[in-house]
Structures are given as C-alpha cells and as structure tokens.
Design a protein around this motif. Sequence first.
Motif, PDB file in Angstrom:
ATOM      1  N   ALA A 278      -0.799  14.764  22.727  1.00 55.22           N
ATOM      2  CA  ALA A 278       0.206  15.981  21.895  1.00 55.22           C
ATOM      3  C   ALA A 278      -0.343  15.616  20.843  1.00 55.22           C
ATOM      4  O   ALA A 278      -0.295  15.054  19.940  1.00 55.22           O
TER       5      ALA A 278
ATOM      6  N   TYR B 115       1.467  23.517  13.571  1.00 51.92           N
ATOM      7  CA  TYR B 115       0.250  23.503  14.792  1.00 51.92           C
ATOM      8  C   TYR B 115       0.528  22.779  15.997  1.00 51.92           C
ATOM      9  O   TYR B 115       0.540  21.093  15.448  1.00 51.92           O
ATOM     10  N   SER B 116       0.858  23.002  16.784  1.00 56.07           N
ATOM     11  CA  SER B 116       0.745  22.123  18.341  1.00 56.07           C
ATOM     12  C   SER B 116       0.360  22.408  19.695  1.00 56.07           C
ATOM     13  O   SER B 116       0.371  23.813  19.707  1.00 56.07           O
ATOM     14  N   GLU B 117       0.279  21.245  20.430  1.00 58.26           N
ATOM     15  CA  GLU B 117      -0.027  21.390  21.547  1.00 58.26           C
ATOM     16  C   GLU B 117      -0.289  20.571  22.332  1.00 58.26           C
ATOM     17  O   GLU B 117       0.396  19.299  21.656  1.00 58.26           O
TER      18      GLU B 117
ATOM     19  N   ARG C 111     -11.959  17.606  24.372  1.00 57.55           N
ATOM     20  CA  ARG C 111     -10.390  17.273  24.840  1.00 57.55           C
ATOM     21  C   ARG C 111     -10.494  17.983  26.569  1.00 57.55           C
ATOM     22  O   ARG C 111      -9.444  17.282  27.606  1.00 57.55           O
TER      23      ARG C 111
ATOM     24  N   SER D 272      -9.334  30.532  21.771  1.00 51.00           N
ATOM     25  CA  SER D 272      -7.541  31.311  21.087  1.00 51.00           C
ATOM     26  C   SER D 272      -7.111  32.302  20.611  1.00 51.00           C
ATOM     27  O   SER D 272      -8.625  33.795  21.213  1.00 51.00           O
TER      28      SER D 272
END
Length: 482
Positions: A369, A384-386, A411, A141
């Motif tokens: 996701a 938080y999102s991905e 992942r 990050s």
Amino acid sequence: MQELINHSFTKKDVIGILENCLNKTLGEIDINHVFDSTRENPKITGIAGNVIEQSVFGYSANSSKNPDLIIDNIPTELKTTGIRLSKKHPKEYEAKEPMSITGVSPKTIITDISLVNKNDIPHHNLLVGGFPCQDYSVARSLNGEKGITGKKGVLWWSILEILKAKKTPFVLLENVDRLLLSPSKQRGRDFAIILSCLLNEDYIVEWRVVNAAQYGEVQRRRRTFIFAYKRNTKFAKSLNVSNQDNDIYRIIQNEGFFAKTFSIKEFNNLSIKSENISDDVQLVSDKFTFNFENSGIMYNGFVYTAKTFPEEIEPKTLKTIIEKETVASKFFIPNEKLYYTNPEETHSDETENELPAKSRQTWQYIKGAKRKMRLATNGHKYVYSEGAIPMIDEWNKPARTMLTSEGSFNRSTHIVRDYNTKEIRILTPLETERIQGFPDNWTNTGMPEKFRYFCMGNALVVPLISKMGKTIEKIFDESEDE
C-alpha cells in the motif's frame, strides 16, 4: 529451403491447378490414393491437406515445419477445410463446411483489418473476435478511458463492416468485464452502441461475464462474452423467444447459449431489469445510460439484464501448475530485490519524504500500500494512495488475472515459492501457459521470453473457449440443413 526447390510455382500455375479441382470430391482428385490411409486409421488428421499436397501438387508427404510451397518466390503454407466422418452416413467423410484451400504467407498477411475489402472475406457461419481493451479496462486509470470512440476501440467498426458484408449468422465476441460499464461518465454507453449496431443487423444478442476460476480453472479472470445470432437462424427459432418476462427468464436461466454452457444458480425473475434500446446509434451514443448486469439478452429492441451467480466448480490452484522440475536461476528474485525493510511491512508513506530509488525498486514496495504526493495537470497537489496486494501468490489459491506485463517488474506480476527450493521467483513461461490452459511449451517457438509472457497475458482461458465451442458445434449440428 532447399527441400522446397521442387515445390516452386507461379501464382498463375497454382490457380490453374486448383481450378481443375473445382466441383470435384477429394476421392475424384486423389489420383495417388492418399485417402486409402484412412482405412487403417479413420481418425487420421490433416488427410484433406495430404490429398492436396500429394495428389494435386504431386510432392511426397513430410513432417517438416517449413511452408508447403514457394509461390512467386514466397514461402507459402497450405490450409484446407477440415473433414470428418459423416454423422448421417458413418462410412463416408464430409467437409465441416464447403471445402476451401487457402495459401498463407507471413510476408503477405494483412495485419490491419480496416484495410481489407470486407466483400473479399470468405463466407462463414461464425465470426469470432475480440477488440482492444486498453481504452476502458480496469488495468488503466479512469482518466484514460475512451471506449469504442477511442483510437484503439475503432476495431469494432471493422467487425461490424464484416457482419454487414457477409451476413454472418453467428458471432462470438470477447472483451473485459468493464465493457458493460464504460465510460464512467455515461455508464453502459459503449456496450449499448454495440447492441444498437447488432440490432440494426437483425441479431439477437446474449452476454455473460464469466470468471474462469468459478468454473474450475486456475485463474481469476473475468471476461465479457457476447454471443449474437440472426433472428432467422434455426437456433433463434428453436428458442421461441419473445418479450414476455417468462421467456426472457427461460433464456437467461436455462435455454440460452450461456445458460447451456455455464450454468447459473436459480434467480428471481423479478430481478430482471429492462430498457428500450434505439436502432439510432448516434442517439444511443449521445443519450443512452444503463446499468448492465453480468447476464442478459437483447431482443426486439429491448435489453434485459440480471445479476446472476454461477453454479461454481472448485477452481484449480497454483500448486497444480507449478513446475516440479528444477527451474533456471534467472527466474529467482534476489533477497535485496524482494524487500527494502521488515518483510512484515506492507505499507509505505511518502507524503513527507520519498523513499530512495533502491527501495522503490523492490517487490515489497510495488505490491504494498502507498501514500504519496502527486501533482495534477492544473498544478493542484493531492495525495495518491493505493491498497496492498498479496506479496507472494501462494499455492493454495488460483492465479490472479494475468496481464501482458507478466514476468516483468510490475505490481500485477505473480511471484511464487519454487516447488523444490521454496525460494521466491516469478512464474516461468510454461507456468503461464498452464494458467491459461495451453499445452506445455505452446509458445516455445523461438520467440523471446518477454513475448511468451505477453502472449499469455493477452490470451483467453482455453477450457472456457472449448466449452463454448462444444455448445456452438451442437448448434451447428442441429442446423446442418440451413
């Protein structure tokens, strides 16, 4: 080790034996006529080492993988400079560079280059290296960025010290593509620091971001390659470079190191951006910001950069590297570890309630996701999102970028359909070797499997390096008189 009992020497003995070889040819020291074997096989490999072992140290040839000698009770492997048939005199052999003999022992290898006296490093015409990418790689990050001022990034300064001490004519370096943008708050600073340092050492510098899959390989792996050469080399003079726009375009498009190695589509020379770069590294560190593109050159205190596109070669696909033989059951993923809900589901929302730990330990979850609540260091709550990535890496596409975590529950790890059973599994170590272009079982040396995965996640794509090696060899062949 018993077979080495007659190969035991003191360091003083070895130095004395090798001093008797100084300023002599291999033929002059080959008292046992080892070199005669080349009459029947002129392409025999390792012949220089055989001469040293059999005619200088006096022990018979063997194919053992054990070290050659025991020096002061330390097992030691001998390494010699390679030789080849002369291009000028086809019936004669020559060394690729001045002959040298090096003793290497696992117990005496210095692992920290910062502790090495750079003046003790042998003279060389090419320095090849890469420096850690943990501080500014896209694999981490943005708040983890430290660039070359970070703890891991200081390796660059050791590279620079070597270049200063040895006046190395040519340099080939590798890093992640994000190097050109690092850090996020001062775009281009880290790469500019490297360029400023090389400017001070009188180098011309070319760079290119290369995606292996776009040049026919089986992995979508983007890396920044940097090729630097002293202005006084024959290669630099042959380019006849100047700060004129047409000359810069000519180098990037057709005649530079990367143009000759990885061809690109024709681009508009008006798209080239330029910027002055100071030889004051501190000033660059404090003030410089610039958007470097994927191709460029630094010459005479200016950087020139353009966004270029490759003349693409169709990539290989995962199907070309998948093992066709039966694969051990330990690589297969049980169905309960694959999915926690409907296999078609690719999103999870944990903003209200967190999923059970068992659900979060499935591949469907980690590759899907996500939206979940997190707490910032200042106590502020945020979502938080991905996004989702493909659950299964299908055979009809090249591999994604392999990381050092390949093979683990992560992942980024590839999961594929087995060739025979079509059941889902992780890649085998052999398949990761194929993705990087290594021979089968290259890492099968007895090391644990997790280290085999780590090595391949940390490796370069071999065919790309081979292509650059051929270009470099041609440069050296044309500079033999230097």
